[in-house]
Design a protein around this motif. Structure first.
Motif, PDB file in Angstrom:
ATOM      1  N   ARG A  40     -12.006  -7.228   7.709  1.00 25.18           N
ATOM      2  CA  ARG A  40     -13.434  -6.900   7.735  1.00 25.18           C
ATOM      3  C   ARG A  40     -13.746  -5.637   6.940  1.00 25.18           C
ATOM      4  NH1 ARG A  40     -14.118  -5.471  12.943  1.00 25.18           N
ATOM      5  NH2 ARG A  40     -14.273  -7.635  13.638  1.00 25.18           N
ATOM      6  N   SER A  41     -12.886  -4.630   7.054  1.00 25.09           N
ATOM      7  CA  SER A  41     -13.277  -3.303   6.593  1.00 25.09           C
ATOM      8  C   SER A  41     -12.366  -2.646   5.570  1.00 25.09           C
ATOM      9  CB  SER A  41     -13.382  -2.353   7.801  1.00 25.09           C
ATOM     10  OG  SER A  41     -14.284  -2.857   8.764  1.00 25.09           O
ATOM     11  N   HIS A  42     -11.161  -3.153   5.365  1.00 29.13           N
ATOM     12  CA  HIS A  42     -10.220  -2.386   4.556  1.00 29.13           C
ATOM     13  C   HIS A  42      -9.597  -3.148   3.390  1.00 29.13           C
ATOM     14  CE1 HIS A  42     -10.451   1.105   7.173  1.00 29.13           C
ATOM     15  NE2 HIS A  42     -10.453   0.250   8.190  1.00 29.13           N
ATOM     16  N   LEU A  43      -9.219  -4.379   3.587  1.00 30.04           N
ATOM     17  CA  LEU A  43      -8.568  -5.114   2.503  1.00 30.04           C
ATOM     18  C   LEU A  43      -9.566  -5.449   1.406  1.00 30.04           C
ATOM     19  CD1 LEU A  43      -6.361  -7.479   4.654  1.00 30.04           C
ATOM     20  CD2 LEU A  43      -5.491  -5.830   2.979  1.00 30.04           C
ATOM     21  N   ARG A  44      -9.158  -5.257   0.170  1.00 28.58           N
ATOM     22  CA  ARG A  44     -10.032  -5.496  -0.981  1.00 28.58           C
ATOM     23  C   ARG A  44      -9.566  -6.749  -1.722  1.00 28.58           C
ATOM     24  NH1 ARG A  44      -9.702  -1.084  -5.619  1.00 28.58           N
ATOM     25  NH2 ARG A  44      -7.570  -1.901  -5.533  1.00 28.58           N
ATOM     26  N   TYR A  45     -10.484  -7.708  -1.837  1.00 27.86           N
ATOM     27  CA  TYR A  45     -10.236  -8.929  -2.594  1.00 27.86           C
ATOM     28  C   TYR A  45     -11.423  -9.158  -3.532  1.00 27.86           C
ATOM     29  CZ  TYR A  45      -6.521  -9.943   0.753  1.00 27.86           C
ATOM     30  OH  TYR A  45      -5.388  -9.878   1.524  1.00 27.86           O
ATOM     31  N   PRO A  46     -11.392  -8.603  -4.743  1.00 19.39           N
ATOM     32  CA  PRO A  46     -12.518  -8.770  -5.670  1.00 19.39           C
ATOM     33  C   PRO A  46     -12.867 -10.241  -5.859  1.00 19.39           C
ATOM     34  CG  PRO A  46     -10.982  -7.130  -6.499  1.00 19.39           C
ATOM     35  CD  PRO A  46     -10.322  -7.768  -5.320  1.00 19.39           C
ATOM     36  N   GLY A  47     -14.165 -10.523  -5.751  1.00 19.92           N
ATOM     37  CA  GLY A  47     -14.632 -11.896  -5.895  1.00 19.92           C
ATOM     38  C   GLY A  47     -14.170 -12.811  -4.777  1.00 19.92           C
ATOM     39  N   ASN A  48     -13.745 -12.225  -3.652  1.00 22.07           N
ATOM     40  CA  ASN A  48     -13.192 -12.999  -2.534  1.00 22.07           C
ATOM     41  C   ASN A  48     -12.068 -13.920  -3.010  1.00 22.07           C
ATOM     42  OD1 ASN A  48     -13.069 -13.721   0.227  1.00 22.07           O
ATOM     43  ND2 ASN A  48     -14.307 -15.551  -0.115  1.00 22.07           N
ATOM     44  N   ASP A  49     -11.279 -13.409  -3.940  1.00 24.14           N
ATOM     45  CA  ASP A  49     -10.188 -14.170  -4.536  1.00 24.14           C
ATOM     46  C   ASP A  49      -8.860 -13.661  -3.982  1.00 24.14           C
ATOM     47  OD1 ASP A  49      -8.311 -15.446  -6.085  1.00 24.14           O
ATOM     48  OD2 ASP A  49      -9.046 -14.697  -8.005  1.00 24.14           O
ATOM     49  N   PRO A  50      -8.137 -14.487  -3.221  1.00 28.04           N
ATOM     50  CA  PRO A  50      -6.874 -14.024  -2.646  1.00 28.04           C
ATOM     51  C   PRO A  50      -5.790 -13.772  -3.683  1.00 28.04           C
ATOM     52  CG  PRO A  50      -7.137 -16.376  -2.274  1.00 28.04           C
ATOM     53  CD  PRO A  50      -8.436 -15.883  -2.848  1.00 28.04           C
ATOM     54  N   GLN A  51      -6.041 -14.183  -4.931  1.00 33.28           N
ATOM     55  CA  GLN A  51      -5.062 -13.979  -5.991  1.00 33.28           C
ATOM     56  C   GLN A  51      -5.565 -13.016  -7.071  1.00 33.28           C
ATOM     57  OE1 GLN A  51      -4.537 -18.336  -6.684  1.00 33.28           O
ATOM     58  NE2 GLN A  51      -2.381 -17.957  -6.228  1.00 33.28           N
ATOM     59  N   ALA A  52      -6.638 -12.284  -6.788  1.00 36.04           N
ATOM     60  CA  ALA A  52      -7.165 -11.309  -7.747  1.00 36.04           C
ATOM     61  C   ALA A  52      -6.073 -10.303  -8.113  1.00 36.04           C
ATOM     62  CB  ALA A  52      -8.371 -10.588  -7.158  1.00 36.04           C
ATOM     63  N   THR A  53      -5.951  -9.994  -9.387  1.00 36.18           N
ATOM     64  CA  THR A  53      -4.846  -9.137  -9.830  1.00 36.18           C
ATOM     65  C   THR A  53      -4.935  -7.722  -9.269  1.00 36.18           C
ATOM     66  OG1 THR A  53      -6.062  -8.613 -11.854  1.00 36.18           O
ATOM     67  CG2 THR A  53      -4.491 -10.446 -11.960  1.00 36.18           C
ATOM     68  N   ASP A  54      -6.139  -7.263  -8.962  1.00 33.21           N
ATOM     69  CA  ASP A  54      -6.303  -5.898  -8.452  1.00 33.21           C
ATOM     70  C   ASP A  54      -6.580  -5.869  -6.944  1.00 33.21           C
ATOM     71  OD1 ASP A  54      -8.746  -7.127  -8.854  1.00 33.21           O
ATOM     72  OD2 ASP A  54      -9.748  -5.330  -9.613  1.00 33.21           O
ATOM     73  N   ARG A  55      -6.137  -6.915  -6.239  1.00 34.12           N
ATOM     74  CA  ARG A  55      -6.325  -6.980  -4.788  1.00 34.12           C
ATOM     75  C   ARG A  55      -5.402  -5.980  -4.094  1.00 34.12           C
ATOM     76  NH1 ARG A  55      -2.855 -10.908  -6.342  1.00 34.12           N
ATOM     77  NH2 ARG A  55      -0.952 -11.304  -5.102  1.00 34.12           N
ATOM     78  N   ASP A  56      -5.757  -5.668  -2.843  1.00 36.47           N
ATOM     79  CA  ASP A  56      -4.820  -4.986  -1.961  1.00 36.47           C
ATOM     80  C   ASP A  56      -3.830  -6.024  -1.426  1.00 36.47           C
ATOM     81  OD1 ASP A  56      -6.083  -2.519  -2.262  1.00 36.47           O
ATOM     82  OD2 ASP A  56      -7.424  -2.868  -0.556  1.00 36.47           O
ATOM     83  N   TYR A  57      -2.744  -5.538  -0.851  1.00 33.69           N
ATOM     84  CA  TYR A  57      -1.702  -6.429  -0.348  1.00 33.69           C
ATOM     85  C   TYR A  57      -1.559  -6.306   1.162  1.00 33.69           C
ATOM     86  CZ  TYR A  57      -0.226  -6.333  -5.267  1.00 33.69           C
ATOM     87  OH  TYR A  57      -0.187  -6.407  -6.646  1.00 33.69           O
ATOM     88  N   LEU A  58      -1.492  -7.450   1.830  1.00 35.49           N
ATOM     89  CA  LEU A  58      -1.170  -7.497   3.251  1.00 35.49           C
ATOM     90  C   LEU A  58       0.088  -8.342   3.408  1.00 35.49           C
ATOM     91  CD1 LEU A  58      -1.600  -7.103   6.278  1.00 35.49           C
ATOM     92  CD2 LEU A  58      -3.166  -9.063   6.235  1.00 35.49           C
ATOM     93  N   VAL A  59       1.149  -7.720   3.853  1.00 37.76           N
ATOM     94  CA  VAL A  59       2.423  -8.410   4.060  1.00 37.76           C
ATOM     95  C   VAL A  59       2.636  -8.603   5.558  1.00 37.76           C
ATOM     96  CG1 VAL A  59       4.920  -8.256   3.791  1.00 37.76           C
ATOM     97  CG2 VAL A  59       3.419  -7.458   1.951  1.00 37.76           C
ATOM     98  N   LEU A  60       2.637  -9.848   5.993  1.00 42.89           N
ATOM     99  CA  LEU A  60       2.908 -10.147   7.396  1.00 42.89           C
ATOM    100  C   LEU A  60       4.417 -10.305   7.547  1.00 42.89           C
ATOM    101  CD1 LEU A  60       1.579 -10.693  10.183  1.00 42.89           C
ATOM    102  CD2 LEU A  60       1.697 -13.129   9.612  1.00 42.89           C
TER     103      LEU A  60
END
Length: 269
Positions: A40-60
């Motif tokens: 909701r508040s922290h992860l960045r996904y430009p264009g709501n694209d889970p594969q955006a090259t400049d996205r943040d990473y969440l590793v489960l």
């Protein structure tokens, strides 16, 4: 805009687990609020694209909690309804562990201790490229029995990976019992601090506290990597699952499914 309501996310997990007659419900429920705040508040996904090259990473790294992440990905529109009603059916793309072939899941995890180091590699890569990408690695408390966690922690501090946060889901259990009985962990925050991390401990079901702690860690001027220790309840939201480790491997039947849905619907969390 997705709301990431905790009750709705828990219902999605229950629907998946019942449809697929699968396990790991309790360990998905302990991380619901953590993931809700991150998405909701922290992860960045430009264009709501889970594969955006400049996205943040969440590793489960605790990949067996993946149903909670699937529920968030549904809120974002990355997964369609049919993927949930057909969970674990023949031909289903969604597995019981995190699988990097699904856009939005950064690593194939489930072999505990490995995802943490993969996340550190992502953080190191972002530092070398000079980007402002952030990396979050979500690990279980039982998982930090693994030696690679502490080798990785030394690496993170040595390289001053200030763009990295490890979140420890401290629910007090692992597959075979209480962490206190399997291998005592002691003070987890103090351990990470001794390895050179800046650390905080919070209630992992208090969304305001989670949000504030993450903001504080990112606002710090320190070059140290960050650790957020989240005190959680395994099975949170369903009274007969809470603190009951049989729900690590127990499957829902029609009766327990209905009872769990009613409990989640009436939950204040």
């Amino acid at each position: 805009m997705a709301s990431f309501d905790a009750r709705a996310l828990r219902k999605t997990v229950l629907d998946m687990a019942f449809a697929g007659s699968t396990v790991h419900i309790g360990c998905a429920f302990s991380i619901i609020e953590l993931l809700a705040v991150l998405y909701r508040s922290h992860l960045r996904y430009p264009g709501n694209d889970p594969q955006a090259t400049d996205r943040d990473y969440l590793v489960l790294s605790k990949g067996h909690g993946v149903m909670a992440q699937y529920a968030c990905m549904r809120e974002l529109g990355w997964l369609k309804d049919e993927a949930f009603s057909g969970y674990f059916a023949d031909g289903s793309d969604l597995k019981g562990l995190s699988d990097s072939r699904i856009p939005g899941l950064e690593v194939t995890s489930g072999s505990l201790g490995h995802g943490f180091s993969v996340g550190l590699g992502m953080a190191m890569g972002a530092k070398l490229r000079g980007t402002d990408q952030k990396t979050y690695a979500l690990v279980g408390d039982g998982e930090i029995n693994e030696g690679p966690i502490w080798e990785g922690a030394l690496f993170a501090a040595h390289h001053e990976l200030k763009n990295f946060i490890v979140i420890v889901d401290e629910n007090g259990f692992q597959a075979m019992g209480r962490t206190q009985d399997v291998l005592r962990l002691g003070a987890i925050q103090s351990k990470f601090e001794s390895f050179g991390f800046e650390a905080r401990t919070i209630d992992g079901h208090d969304e305001a506290a989670i949000d504030h702690a993450i903001e504080q860690l990112w606002a710090s001027s320190s070059t140290a990597p960050k650790a957020l220790i989240a005190k959680t309840v395994k099975g949170k939201g369903v009274p007969f699952m809470e603190h009951n480790n049989i729900w690590h491997y127990t499957r829902l039947n029609q009766e327990t499914y209905a009872q769990a849905l009613a409990a989640v619907a009436g939950s204040a969390s």
